[in-house]
Each structure stands twice: as structure tokens, then as C-alpha cells.
Design a protein around this motif. Structure first.
Motif, PDB file in Angstrom:
ATOM      1  N   MET A  34       0.827  -1.206   0.000  1.00  0.00           N
ATOM      2  CA  MET A  34       0.000   0.000   0.000  1.00  0.00           C
ATOM      3  C   MET A  34       0.859   1.253   0.000  1.00  0.00           C
ATOM      4  SD  MET A  34      -3.072  -1.155  -0.088  1.00  0.00           S
ATOM      5  CE  MET A  34      -3.954   0.383   0.187  1.00  0.00           C
ATOM      6  N   GLY A  35       0.321   2.289  -0.605  1.00  0.00           N
ATOM      7  CA  GLY A  35       1.093   3.521  -0.674  1.00  0.00           C
ATOM      8  C   GLY A  35       0.230   4.765  -0.595  1.00  0.00           C
ATOM      9  N   TRP A  36       0.881   5.889  -0.328  1.00  0.00           N
ATOM     10  CA  TRP A  36       0.274   7.210  -0.357  1.00  0.00           C
ATOM     11  C   TRP A  36       0.975   8.045  -1.428  1.00  0.00           C
ATOM     12  CZ3 TRP A  36      -4.109   8.537   2.044  1.00  0.00           C
ATOM     13  CH2 TRP A  36      -4.516   7.797   3.172  1.00  0.00           C
ATOM     14  N   PHE A  37       0.180   8.747  -2.196  1.00  0.00           N
ATOM     15  CA  PHE A  37       0.667   9.705  -3.168  1.00  0.00           C
ATOM     16  C   PHE A  37      -0.015  11.039  -2.874  1.00  0.00           C
ATOM     17  CE2 PHE A  37       2.870   7.161  -6.457  1.00  0.00           C
ATOM     18  CZ  PHE A  37       2.591   5.896  -5.974  1.00  0.00           C
ATOM     19  N   ARG A  38       0.498  12.107  -3.457  1.00  0.00           N
ATOM     20  CA  ARG A  38      -0.161  13.403  -3.321  1.00  0.00           C
ATOM     21  C   ARG A  38      -0.009  14.196  -4.610  1.00  0.00           C
ATOM     22  NH1 ARG A  38       3.940  16.237   1.119  1.00  0.00           N
ATOM     23  NH2 ARG A  38       5.750  16.470  -0.263  1.00  0.00           N
ATOM     24  N   GLN A  39      -0.961  15.102  -4.797  1.00  0.00           N
ATOM     25  CA  GLN A  39      -0.937  15.941  -5.990  1.00  0.00           C
ATOM     26  C   GLN A  39      -1.335  17.352  -5.609  1.00  0.00           C
ATOM     27  OE1 GLN A  39      -3.256  14.457  -9.291  1.00  0.00           O
ATOM     28  NE2 GLN A  39      -2.095  15.699 -10.740  1.00  0.00           N
ATOM     29  N   ALA A  40      -0.413  18.282  -5.825  1.00  0.00           N
ATOM     30  CA  ALA A  40      -0.673  19.691  -5.585  1.00  0.00           C
ATOM     31  C   ALA A  40      -1.190  20.316  -6.877  1.00  0.00           C
ATOM     32  CB  ALA A  40       0.603  20.380  -5.121  1.00  0.00           C
ATOM     33  N   GLU A  44       2.452  17.231 -10.937  1.00  0.00           N
ATOM     34  CA  GLU A  44       2.246  15.809 -11.139  1.00  0.00           C
ATOM     35  C   GLU A  44       1.949  15.126  -9.804  1.00  0.00           C
ATOM     36  OE1 GLU A  44       2.806  15.469 -15.242  1.00  0.00           O
ATOM     37  OE2 GLU A  44       2.804  13.685 -13.962  1.00  0.00           O
ATOM     38  N   ARG A  45       1.225  14.010  -9.883  1.00  0.00           N
ATOM     39  CA  ARG A  45       1.028  13.205  -8.693  1.00  0.00           C
ATOM     40  C   ARG A  45       2.364  12.580  -8.311  1.00  0.00           C
ATOM     41  NH1 ARG A  45      -4.217   9.391  -8.390  1.00  0.00           N
ATOM     42  NH2 ARG A  45      -4.988  11.393  -9.182  1.00  0.00           N
ATOM     43  N   GLU A  46       2.727  12.704  -7.028  1.00  0.00           N
ATOM     44  CA  GLU A  46       4.030  12.219  -6.590  1.00  0.00           C
ATOM     45  C   GLU A  46       3.909  11.215  -5.451  1.00  0.00           C
ATOM     46  OE1 GLU A  46       6.559  15.232  -4.920  1.00  0.00           O
ATOM     47  OE2 GLU A  46       5.102  15.828  -3.398  1.00  0.00           O
ATOM     48  N   PHE A  47       4.894  10.338  -5.410  1.00  0.00           N
ATOM     49  CA  PHE A  47       4.966   9.333  -4.367  1.00  0.00           C
ATOM     50  C   PHE A  47       5.284   9.977  -3.027  1.00  0.00           C
ATOM     51  CE2 PHE A  47       5.848   5.316  -2.462  1.00  0.00           C
ATOM     52  CZ  PHE A  47       6.976   5.491  -1.671  1.00  0.00           C
ATOM     53  N   VAL A  48       4.632   9.486  -1.960  1.00  0.00           N
ATOM     54  CA  VAL A  48       4.906   9.971  -0.612  1.00  0.00           C
ATOM     55  C   VAL A  48       5.521   8.855   0.244  1.00  0.00           C
ATOM     56  CG1 VAL A  48       3.927  10.903   1.519  1.00  0.00           C
ATOM     57  CG2 VAL A  48       3.042  11.663  -0.710  1.00  0.00           C
ATOM     58  N   ALA A  49       4.836   7.717   0.312  1.00  0.00           N
ATOM     59  CA  ALA A  49       5.291   6.629   1.171  1.00  0.00           C
ATOM     60  C   ALA A  49       4.608   5.340   0.766  1.00  0.00           C
ATOM     61  CB  ALA A  49       5.004   6.934   2.638  1.00  0.00           C
ATOM     62  N   ALA A  50       5.238   4.220   1.123  1.00  0.00           N
ATOM     63  CA  ALA A  50       4.631   2.917   0.871  1.00  0.00           C
ATOM     64  C   ALA A  50       5.124   1.929   1.901  1.00  0.00           C
ATOM     65  CB  ALA A  50       4.968   2.425  -0.539  1.00  0.00           C
ATOM     66  N   LEU A  51       4.353   0.849   2.065  1.00  0.00           N
ATOM     67  CA  LEU A  51       4.805  -0.208   2.974  1.00  0.00           C
ATOM     68  C   LEU A  51       4.322  -1.554   2.465  1.00  0.00           C
ATOM     69  CD1 LEU A  51       2.801  -0.064   6.333  1.00  0.00           C
ATOM     70  CD2 LEU A  51       1.893   0.444   4.063  1.00  0.00           C
ATOM     71  N   ASN A  52       5.025  -2.599   2.876  1.00  0.00           N
ATOM     72  CA  ASN A  52       4.714  -3.935   2.397  1.00  0.00           C
ATOM     73  C   ASN A  52       3.535  -4.512   3.177  1.00  0.00           C
ATOM     74  OD1 ASN A  52       5.960  -4.497   4.857  1.00  0.00           O
ATOM     75  ND2 ASN A  52       6.950  -6.342   4.072  1.00  0.00           N
ATOM     76  N   TRP A  53       3.184  -5.746   2.893  1.00  0.00           N
ATOM     77  CA  TRP A  53       1.974  -6.343   3.448  1.00  0.00           C
ATOM     78  C   TRP A  53       2.003  -6.391   4.972  1.00  0.00           C
ATOM     79  CZ3 TRP A  53       1.883 -10.666   6.534  1.00  0.00           C
ATOM     80  CH2 TRP A  53       3.088 -11.374   6.615  1.00  0.00           C
TER      81      TRP A  53
END
Length: 123
Positions: A34-40, A44-53
Motif C-alpha cells: 500500500m502507498g500514499w501519493f499526493r498531488q498539488a 504531477e502526482r508524486e509518491f509519498v510513502a509505501a509499505l509492504n503487506w
């Protein structure tokens, strides 16, 4: 069908904290990275953070390291992003996303997306 629903966004002053959540349904949540992205606006939509299962392996973009923490509760099918020491440049719509790949931060590697929640940081 798969649904990812973000919540918890809002308006906060610089230096403050906020936690956004993402409730997942229609998929075996623990099978997905799962991950979080953000878009200002205008960006462009950019990667913020992710983690495994399991939540034990995490990755962050440099600009949020030490300030944001990503976590998950597989029993509740929920993903979290705790955001501390917020800055005006963190203002964006925050999206959660699910990936069947085990690594990678490119948005093309994420299969499912939520509709986003607005986070606004005032100076």
C-alpha cells in the motif's frame, strides 16, 4: 469491486499534525503493498510513502522522512499516514493506492486508487 476511501484530511497550521486514513474493501488487503501519493495544484502526482503487506518494510520520499509515518492495520483493512511538522508545501490532495508488486514507487505500479482527501497547510 475494489474501493479505497480516504478520510481525515483538513486544514491545519504549519507545524501541526494530521492523520489521514484509507479504508479498503473488495480486495484481500493483506496481499497488497500500500502507498500514499499526493498531488498539488498544477503538479504531477508524486509518491509519498509505501509499505509492504506486514508493515515492516517502509519507504518514504526524502521530503517527508522524519515527519510522516505510514502504517497499516490488516485486521481493519485500513492504511494510515501520520503527518507531523506539516509545512505549506505539503498542501495537496492525498491518495492511497494498492499494488500487487512488492516494491517500487512509480504510480504505474499501483493497481487501485482512492479518490483522495484534501490536506491544506496554512502558513
Amino acid at each position: 469491486q475494489v474501493q479505497l476511501v480516504e478520510s481525515g484530511g483538513g486544514l491545519v497550521q504549519a507545524g501541526g499534525s494530521l492523520r489521514v486514513s484509507c479504508a479498503a474493501s473488495g480486495l484481500t488487503f493483506s496481499n497488497y503493498r500500500m502507498g500514499w501519493f499526493r498531488q498539488a495544484p498544477g503538479k504531477e502526482r508524486e509518491f509519498v510513502a509505501a509499505l509492504n503487506w506486514s508493515g515492516r518494510s517502509t519507504t518514504y520520499t526524502d521530503s517527508v522522512k522524519g515527519r510522516f509515518t505510514i502504517s497499516r492495520d490488516n485486521a481493519k483493512n485500513t492504511l494510515y499516514l501520520q503527518m507531523n511538522s506539516l509545512k505549506p508545501e505539503d498542501t495537496a490532495v492525498y491518495y492511497c493506492a494498492a499494488s500487487h508488486w512488492t516494491s517500487g514507487s512509480d504510480k504505474g505500479l499501483f493497481d487501485y486508487w482512492g479518490r483522495g482527501t484534501q490536506v491544506t497547510v496554512s502558513s
